[in-house]
Design a protein around this motif. Structure first.
Motif, PDB file in Angstrom:
ATOM      1  N   HIS A 241     -57.726 -32.626  22.583  1.00 56.13           N
ATOM      2  CA  HIS A 241     -57.879 -33.525  21.986  1.00 56.13           C
ATOM      3  C   HIS A 241     -56.479 -34.207  20.843  1.00 56.13           C
ATOM      4  O   HIS A 241     -56.251 -35.062  21.394  1.00 56.13           O
ATOM      5  CB  HIS A 241     -58.404 -34.034  21.094  1.00 56.13           C
ATOM      6  N   LEU A 255     -58.775 -35.884  30.336  1.00 56.37           N
ATOM      7  CA  LEU A 255     -60.170 -36.263  30.118  1.00 56.37           C
ATOM      8  C   LEU A 255     -60.757 -35.616  30.809  1.00 56.37           C
ATOM      9  O   LEU A 255     -61.932 -34.811  31.027  1.00 56.37           O
ATOM     10  CB  LEU A 255     -59.989 -37.568  30.664  1.00 56.37           C
ATOM     11  N   LEU A 275     -65.719 -39.124  22.546  1.00 54.01           N
ATOM     12  CA  LEU A 275     -65.349 -40.161  23.388  1.00 54.01           C
ATOM     13  C   LEU A 275     -65.379 -41.535  22.399  1.00 54.01           C
ATOM     14  O   LEU A 275     -64.468 -42.069  22.438  1.00 54.01           O
ATOM     15  CB  LEU A 275     -65.864 -39.729  24.105  1.00 54.01           C
ATOM     16  N   VAL A 289     -59.576 -44.292  29.883  1.00 51.47           N
ATOM     17  CA  VAL A 289     -60.849 -43.654  30.421  1.00 51.47           C
ATOM     18  C   VAL A 289     -61.357 -43.660  31.736  1.00 51.47           C
ATOM     19  O   VAL A 289     -61.854 -43.193  32.800  1.00 51.47           O
ATOM     20  CB  VAL A 289     -61.454 -43.525  28.966  1.00 51.47           C
ATOM     21  N   ILE A 304     -68.377 -43.281  29.113  1.00 52.05           N
ATOM     22  CA  ILE A 304     -67.896 -43.994  30.193  1.00 52.05           C
ATOM     23  C   ILE A 304     -68.540 -44.285  30.942  1.00 52.05           C
ATOM     24  O   ILE A 304     -66.904 -45.139  31.432  1.00 52.05           O
ATOM     25  CB  ILE A 304     -67.131 -42.212  30.874  1.00 52.05           C
TER      26      ILE A 304
END
Ligand code: ZN
Length: 400
Positions: A241, A255, A275, A289, A304
């Motif tokens: 992160h 990711l 997320l 993303v 996602i």
């Protein structure tokens, strides 16, 4: 066909004739000697040239025109011309001939050694070039250029310890900061130590990599990788992160690892929460993303999938092929199915086009390369943020 070298040497022989060599009158000129016959060596050299025997003509030229203060510049010019024309063997022969002169001044010897080192480099004889550059880097007016060449040789040989040493010496000579590339050399060492499961050594190298400024996040990627391998998921996630926070573009690397780590922990809610926080803080990350998910085939994660849908519906080029408006009107099942179809097609397209491009020279590749193989700069590649439809279309047209 006479080669360029033949013409070059022919020009030199003509110059020699003009300078009086051919008549045997060079040097101490004797007024009585003006009727001397043509110099026999000169005629031999000319004969070789007429028969297009360039190597023999060159040998003859070297034997005939001794290296001395008056002719040394001609020898250097000839050597560098041959190198530039790619005739490295001849350039090497000329520079060795200069060095062989016993009473050469030290400055001229350095110049000849430097030229010879460049010939070797050009010929791909890295070990021979290295030896000469090491000698010149000890102290000569070619010290800086020699160290620059050494850095480049060690990079090619992946001899990172020596690259660090040469780069640090170069920095100490007052040139520009090489902190970023030195940090990458340490990262290279860290990555190979980690690959051999020597995590303690890897951590030490990362520490050194992170001491310089500007800092590279590559070391953090290695530390995160080590943490994952050591089952320290908490540290791994914290690092991944942080990597994205500091360099958004590294989401393409981080990711897939974040998703894999949460999946290994069996914590899909944790992934969702993490997320969501990231997207709340940086809504513009949604496209990145989505693109990363499409490229790496990451799916079946609600947040996602939402990003991917938004991306597909907002892509103007796609609208020309698919009726996206209608797609959003249909019932849930056929809507999802249609989206999946578009997504699979996009994933295929993304796999067929380069994902990373160098910002300095435009070189592109599928995988992230920390050093650009074309312009040799470090950390200049950035990932594409969307599927490159133009490139795909171009590709399919040219391959038709
Ligand atoms: Zn480049």
């Amino acid at each position: 066909m006479p080669t360029e070298s033949t013409f070059l040497l022919a020009g030199l022989f003509l110059l020699l004739a003009a300078a009086g060599w051919a008549m045997g009158r060079f040097g101490e000129r004797d007024e009585e000697d003006h009727a001397l016959p043509l110099n026999i060596d000169y005629l031999k050299g000319l004969n070789f040239l007429l028969n297009e025997q360039t190597d023999q003509a060159l040998e003859h030229f070297l034997a005939m025109v001794r290296v001395d203060d008056k002719t040394i510049e001609t020898h250097f010019a000839l050597g560098s011309l041959f190198r530039r024309r790619g005739e490295v063997d001849r350039a090497i022969r000329i520079h060795q001939n200069i060095i062989a002169r016993p009473d050469l001044a030290s400055e001229q010897r350095d110049q000849a050694l430097f030229s010879l080192a460049k010939d070797y480099l050009h010929a791909g004889l890295l070990d021979r070039a290295e030896k000469l550059f090491v000698r010149l880097a000890q102290g000569s007016r070619y010290q800086v250029q020699a160290l620059e060449s050494l850095v480049s040789i060690y990079e090619q040989e992946k001899d990172w310890e020596k690259a660090i040493d040469a780069a640090q010496r170069l920095e100490s000579l007052g040139g520009r900061s090489l902190a970023l590339q030195i940090a990458h050399y340490y990262c290279e060492l860290a990555e190979s130590a980690a690959a051999q499961n020597d995590y303690a050594a890897a951590r030490q190298f990362v520490k050194k990599a992170q001491a310089g400024r500007p800092r590279t996040m590559r070391g953090a990627l290695t530390r995160a990788h080590i943490a994952r391998e050591s089952d320290d998921n908490k540290t791994a996630l914290r690092l991944y992160h942080r990597i994205i926070d500091e360099h958004t573009y590294l989401i393409a690397e981080a990711l897939p690892e974040i998703v894999a780590t949460y999946e290994r922990e069996g914590s899909t809610e944790g992934l969702d929460r993490a997320l969501q926080t990231m997207l709340n803080d940086n809504p513009e990350m949604s496209g990145l993303v989505a693109y990363t998910a499409i490229v790496n085939d990451i799916g079946a994660i609600p947040i996602i999938d939402e990003c991917v849908e938004k991306y597909i519906l907002g892509e103007p080029t796609l609208a020309e092929f698919v009726d996206l408006h209608q797609l959003s009107q249909t019932d849930a099942d056929s809507h999802d199915e249609a989206l999946q179809k578009v997504r699979r097609a996009l994933s295929k397209l993304a796999g067929a086009t380069p994902r990373y491009q160098c910002q300095e020279c435009g070189f592109s590749s599928q995988r992230l390369l920390w050093q650009c193989p074309s312009c040799r700069n470090w950390e200049t590649q950035r990932p594409a943020s969307r599927v490159q439809f133009d490139t795909v279309l171009q590709h399919s047209i040219t391959n038709r």
